[in-house]
Write a protein that holds these residues in place. Structure first.
Motif, PDB file in Angstrom:
ATOM      1  N   GLY A   1       0.801  -1.213   0.000  1.00  0.00           N
ATOM      2  CA  GLY A   1       0.000   0.000   0.000  1.00  0.00           C
ATOM      3  C   GLY A   1       0.834   1.263   0.000  1.00  0.00           C
ATOM      4  O   GLY A   1       2.066   1.241  -0.030  1.00  0.00           O
ATOM      5  N   GLU A   2       0.137   2.401   0.097  1.00  0.00           N
ATOM      6  CA  GLU A   2       0.805   3.694   0.039  1.00  0.00           C
ATOM      7  C   GLU A   2       1.313   4.160   1.394  1.00  0.00           C
ATOM      8  O   GLU A   2       2.131   5.077   1.463  1.00  0.00           O
ATOM      9  CB  GLU A   2      -0.170   4.743  -0.517  1.00  0.00           C
ATOM     10  N   LEU A   3       0.838   3.562   2.487  1.00  0.00           N
ATOM     11  CA  LEU A   3       1.193   4.028   3.822  1.00  0.00           C
ATOM     12  C   LEU A   3       2.317   3.193   4.417  1.00  0.00           C
ATOM     13  O   LEU A   3       2.284   1.955   4.358  1.00  0.00           O
ATOM     14  CB  LEU A   3      -0.026   3.977   4.744  1.00  0.00           C
ATOM     15  N   ALA A   4       3.286   3.856   5.002  1.00  0.00           N
ATOM     16  CA  ALA A   4       4.392   3.172   5.656  1.00  0.00           C
ATOM     17  C   ALA A   4       3.906   2.502   6.937  1.00  0.00           C
ATOM     18  O   ALA A   4       2.865   2.874   7.494  1.00  0.00           O
ATOM     19  CB  ALA A   4       5.508   4.162   5.964  1.00  0.00           C
ATOM     20  N   PRO A   5       4.644   1.520   7.459  1.00  0.00           N
ATOM     21  CA  PRO A   5       4.195   0.796   8.644  1.00  0.00           C
ATOM     22  C   PRO A   5       3.961   1.668   9.873  1.00  0.00           C
ATOM     23  O   PRO A   5       3.217   1.268  10.772  1.00  0.00           O
ATOM     24  CB  PRO A   5       5.337  -0.206   8.896  1.00  0.00           C
ATOM     25  N   ASP A   6       4.582   2.851   9.923  1.00  0.00           N
ATOM     26  CA  ASP A   6       4.429   3.712  11.095  1.00  0.00           C
ATOM     27  C   ASP A   6       3.427   4.856  10.876  1.00  0.00           C
ATOM     28  O   ASP A   6       3.398   5.814  11.644  1.00  0.00           O
ATOM     29  CB  ASP A   6       5.786   4.291  11.500  1.00  0.00           C
TER      30      ASP A   6
ATOM     31  N   ASN B   1      -1.574 -12.432   8.345  1.00  0.00           N
ATOM     32  CA  ASN B   1      -0.153 -12.163   8.129  1.00  0.00           C
ATOM     33  C   ASN B   1       0.611 -12.109   9.448  1.00  0.00           C
ATOM     34  O   ASN B   1       1.764 -12.544   9.529  1.00  0.00           O
ATOM     35  CB  ASN B   1       0.029 -10.826   7.407  1.00  0.00           C
ATOM     36  N   LEU B   2      -0.015 -11.538  10.473  1.00  0.00           N
ATOM     37  CA  LEU B   2       0.672 -11.367  11.753  1.00  0.00           C
ATOM     38  C   LEU B   2       0.973 -12.707  12.410  1.00  0.00           C
ATOM     39  O   LEU B   2       1.908 -12.830  13.199  1.00  0.00           O
ATOM     40  CB  LEU B   2      -0.167 -10.508  12.701  1.00  0.00           C
TER      41      LEU B   2
ATOM     42  N   THR C   1       8.655 -11.914   7.463  1.00  0.00           N
ATOM     43  CA  THR C   1       9.273 -10.765   6.803  1.00  0.00           C
ATOM     44  C   THR C   1       9.480  -9.642   7.812  1.00  0.00           C
ATOM     45  O   THR C   1       8.738  -9.541   8.796  1.00  0.00           O
ATOM     46  CB  THR C   1       8.407 -10.238   5.651  1.00  0.00           C
ATOM     47  N   PRO C   2      10.467  -8.765   7.586  1.00  0.00           N
ATOM     48  CA  PRO C   2      10.682  -7.638   8.502  1.00  0.00           C
ATOM     49  C   PRO C   2       9.455  -6.732   8.618  1.00  0.00           C
ATOM     50  O   PRO C   2       9.159  -6.228   9.715  1.00  0.00           O
ATOM     51  CB  PRO C   2      11.871  -6.905   7.871  1.00  0.00           C
ATOM     52  N   THR C   3       8.741  -6.515   7.510  1.00  0.00           N
ATOM     53  CA  THR C   3       7.572  -5.637   7.576  1.00  0.00           C
ATOM     54  C   THR C   3       6.478  -6.251   8.435  1.00  0.00           C
ATOM     55  O   THR C   3       5.844  -5.558   9.243  1.00  0.00           O
ATOM     56  CB  THR C   3       7.031  -5.349   6.167  1.00  0.00           C
ATOM     57  N   CYS C   4       6.245  -7.551   8.278  1.00  0.00           N
ATOM     58  CA  CYS C   4       5.238  -8.201   9.115  1.00  0.00           C
ATOM     59  C   CYS C   4       5.633  -8.136  10.591  1.00  0.00           C
ATOM     60  O   CYS C   4       4.788  -7.906  11.472  1.00  0.00           O
ATOM     61  CB  CYS C   4       5.046  -9.648   8.679  1.00  0.00           C
ATOM     62  N   GLU C   5       6.917  -8.337  10.876  1.00  0.00           N
ATOM     63  CA  GLU C   5       7.378  -8.242  12.267  1.00  0.00           C
ATOM     64  C   GLU C   5       7.131  -6.836  12.818  1.00  0.00           C
ATOM     65  O   GLU C   5       6.688  -6.668  13.959  1.00  0.00           O
ATOM     66  CB  GLU C   5       8.864  -8.581  12.348  1.00  0.00           C
ATOM     67  N   LEU C   6       7.395  -5.824  11.993  1.00  0.00           N
ATOM     68  CA  LEU C   6       7.249  -4.447  12.455  1.00  0.00           C
ATOM     69  C   LEU C   6       5.797  -4.105  12.767  1.00  0.00           C
ATOM     70  O   LEU C   6       5.493  -3.534  13.816  1.00  0.00           O
ATOM     71  CB  LEU C   6       7.814  -3.490  11.408  1.00  0.00           C
ATOM     72  N   VAL C   7       4.876  -4.452  11.852  1.00  0.00           N
ATOM     73  CA  VAL C   7       3.481  -4.085  12.092  1.00  0.00           C
ATOM     74  C   VAL C   7       2.861  -4.916  13.207  1.00  0.00           C
ATOM     75  O   VAL C   7       1.850  -4.512  13.797  1.00  0.00           O
ATOM     76  CB  VAL C   7       2.635  -4.174  10.802  1.00  0.00           C
TER      77      VAL C   7
END
Length: 620
Positions: A295-300, A338-339, A350-356
């Motif tokens: 998507g267009e929005l970053a994880p933070d 995903n989480l 994945t790093p993104t899944c870990e972050l969110v």
């Protein structure tokens, strides 16, 4: 969108009520084109929300305003919408004040501002993001409230302690004068007594039952551009709101771009439709295990998701003009599974899944969406619950149900804000496997040991959806919660469809020879070769199932088969490349994707032609 990509541990593939209490958080931040609101009559009499009051005295010419106050009432409660037009100089911070005529009237929950109430007096202060208001701009705010006896509208408003007078007055405060003898009485006129029957917009148990669905004219035109497409072009499909720009769209008299939410709602009214379906799909760090539908929005960027995505959607959907429409929101595809499946020790983490997961973007984002949209009395929220090929294993089944509950009780949401769940969204898992069951054995060996089933507890979507519904109820969701199954592309008809069970020589031959899902691997999710249209949308087809639906509009690509530069933020995922030999998520099998595919969401006529050719039930 990419229907799903993920991993489930051990190399397992990822594929792919009764009316609720209104006490919500429909939050809206938008500076809009000014619209008619409060006005002065020829005698200088102020008109607000249909009520008439005496003239007001302006203390400072720099602050001038017009206020429109409208409500959507039901027994004991109401939603109020306020439009505040700044007709004076630009504002840097503002406070609106008004007084309820009835001592029983209360603000319960507001949006796009901070609300406080003392007795009958209400003060509304700007949020940090809407304090700057240019001259001529309009602020849209609102709240849900309670009342008893009657619900008369406030008759006067002040902005920054200056009475709203419609603007255009003198530059110095006018002298106080005696009201003209023709002024109406200062007490509000009698109001209509509260209704004795349910108001428009009250929820029903199954919004699809005995109801006509909205036909998206944009998808209809694309379908009819392909030979034979008119056979299905009048089918109701969902509208995908997958970026901030999609809320407003660009369809106007100067362009022929995509329609926005309000355009679709207006068209639904024009069609006389009973329900319309939207996919709400733009979480921070969206689709954290895929590339085609990032998507267009970053994880933070959770604050931006709330203020710029969910709040404006809620503001439009809560417009009283649409109160007779059943608005069905499909909430955030793929996110919560995903989480669980793509974090921790799972091979597909994945790093993104870990972050969110760590920052709570998914859980809190979905909770906020449920609370905000669930506060609208004619809105039905269905949360995405993946599909059997993703969470049908013992290690995923119950934990994902708990995760769904976590999100449904986060950020102000309650379980009552969830009307149901949806499975197989934009995926290809068969509705039924007619020629084998999970309990079958071959030569004493359970078919769960076959390569295709891989120890899953389910082989198709219907059995999974019904059992997962029971699990959700056991976790605390309402016993009347309903399930949806996306059948838009899981028909698997045509000449390759088996007509009998496979040979009983071994479990793999038995399963592979008899399964109607003809994917190379159950982990394949992108533009699948051989897929066909599934069951046409229908209400209450099986116990516990609210409807079969076409949420993914057939013929819209899952992702490009090669990297295509674009301005929509759509990435390239090798699972959409027909030459790709796979990864741990799909057992290192070929992707099974069609060639020459455009970016996700774009029209893919070759795929649509295949879907019609392989439809099951077949098209006439």
């Amino acid at each position: 969108m990419s229907a799903s990509t993920g991993s489930l541990g051990r190399g397992r593939p990822r594929i792919g009520l009764s009316p609720k209490e209104i006490c919500g958080m429909n939050v809206w931040r938008r500076l809009s084109v000014p619209r008619p609101a409060l006005a002065l009559t020829g005698a200088g009499v102020l008109v607000v929300g249909g009520l008439v009051t005496l003239p007001v005295t302006m203390a400072h010419a720099a602050t001038q305003c017009e206020v429109s106050y409208t409500t959507n009432d039901w027994p004991g409660g109401f939603t109020a919408s306020l439009s505040i037009k700044n007709t004076g100089e630009a504002l840097d911070g503002w406070t609106l004040r008004f007084t309820f005529p009835n001592s029983s009237q209360q603000v319960v929950h507001g949006w796009s501002a901070r609300y406080s109430q003392s007795g009958q007096n209400v003060a509304v202060q700007n949020e940090s993001y809407n304090g700057l208001v240019p001259s001529g701009a309009t602020i849209e705010i609102g709240f849900n409230g309670l009342w008893s006896g009657s619900n008369p509208k406030p008759t006067s408003f002040t902005l920054n302690e200056v009475a709203c007078n419609g603007g255009g007055g003198p530059t110095t405060a006018p002298p106080t004068t005696t009201p003209p003898t023709t002024a109406p009485p200062t007490t509000p006129p009698p109001t209509t007594p509260p209704p004795t029957t349910a108001p428009p917009g009250g929820r029903v148990d199954n919004p699809y039952l005995n109801a006509v669905g909205y036909v998206n004219p944009e998808w209809k035109a694309k379908a009819e551009s392909v030979s034979g497409g008119n056979r299905v072009s009048n089918t109701s499909t969902a509208v995908w709101i997958d970026r901030i720009a999609a809320i407003e769209g660009t369809d106007d008299s100067q362009s022929n771009g995509p329609m926005g939410i309000r355009d679709h709602l207006d068209e639904a009214l024009s069609q006389g439709a009973d329900y319309i379906q939207f996919v709400i799909y733009n979480l921070p760090g969206r689709d954290c295990a895929a590339l085609a539908s990032n998507g267009e929005l970053a994880p933070d960027e959770l604050p931006r998701y709330k203020a710029e995505f969910i709040d404006p959607i809620a503001a439009i959907q809560s417009d009283a003009a649409y109160q007779d429409l059943r608005i069905i929101n499909i909430i955030e595809i793929d996110s919560l599974p995903n989480l669980h499946a793509n974090t921790g020790s799972n091979p597909g983490a994945t790093p993104t899944c870990e972050l969110v997961k760590q920052n709570g973007a998914y859980v809190n984002g979905i909770g906020y969406a449920l609370a905000t949209l669930g506060a609208i009395s004619n809105v039905y929220n269905y949360v995405d619950a993946a599909h059997h090929g993703w969470i049908g294993w013992d290690t995923n089944f119950s934990p994902v149900a708990l995760l769904l509950k976590d999100a449904a009780t986060a950020s102000g949401s309650t379980l009552d804000d969830v009307h149901g769940f949806i499975v197989n969204t934009a995926n290809y898992s068969a509705l039924r496997e007619p020629y084998f069951q999970i309990t079958d054995t071959v030569n004493g060996q359970t078919i769960r040991q076959s390569t295709w089933v891989d120890w899953n507890q389910y082989v198709d979507e219907l059995s999974f959806a019904q059992d997962f519904r029971d699990e959700l109820v056991a976790k605390g969701f309402d016993s009347g919660v309903g399930m949806l199954i996306d059948t838009s592309r899981n028909g698997w008809g045509g000449s390759a469809r088996p007509t009998a069970p496979g040979p009983t020589t071994d479990v793999d031959s038995y399963v592979d020879g008899g399964r109607v899902d003809r994917r190379i691997h159950a982990g394949n999710w992108c533009n699948q070769s051989g897929a066909g249209l599934g069951e046409r949308p229908q209400a209450a087809p099986e116990p516990g199932i609210d409807a079969y639906v076409w949420v993914k509009p057939p013929g819209e690509s899952d992702g490009s088969s090669e990297e295509i530069p674009n301005n929509d933020g759509k990435g390239f995922d090798r699972m959409c490349d027909p030459t790709y030999e796979g990864n741990a998520r799909n057992g290192f099998n070929p992707s099974g994707a069609l060639p020459d595919a455009p970016i996700s969401g774009a029209w893919f006529p070759a795929q649509f032609q295949q879907l019609m050719q392989n439809a099951y039930p077949p098209l006439s």
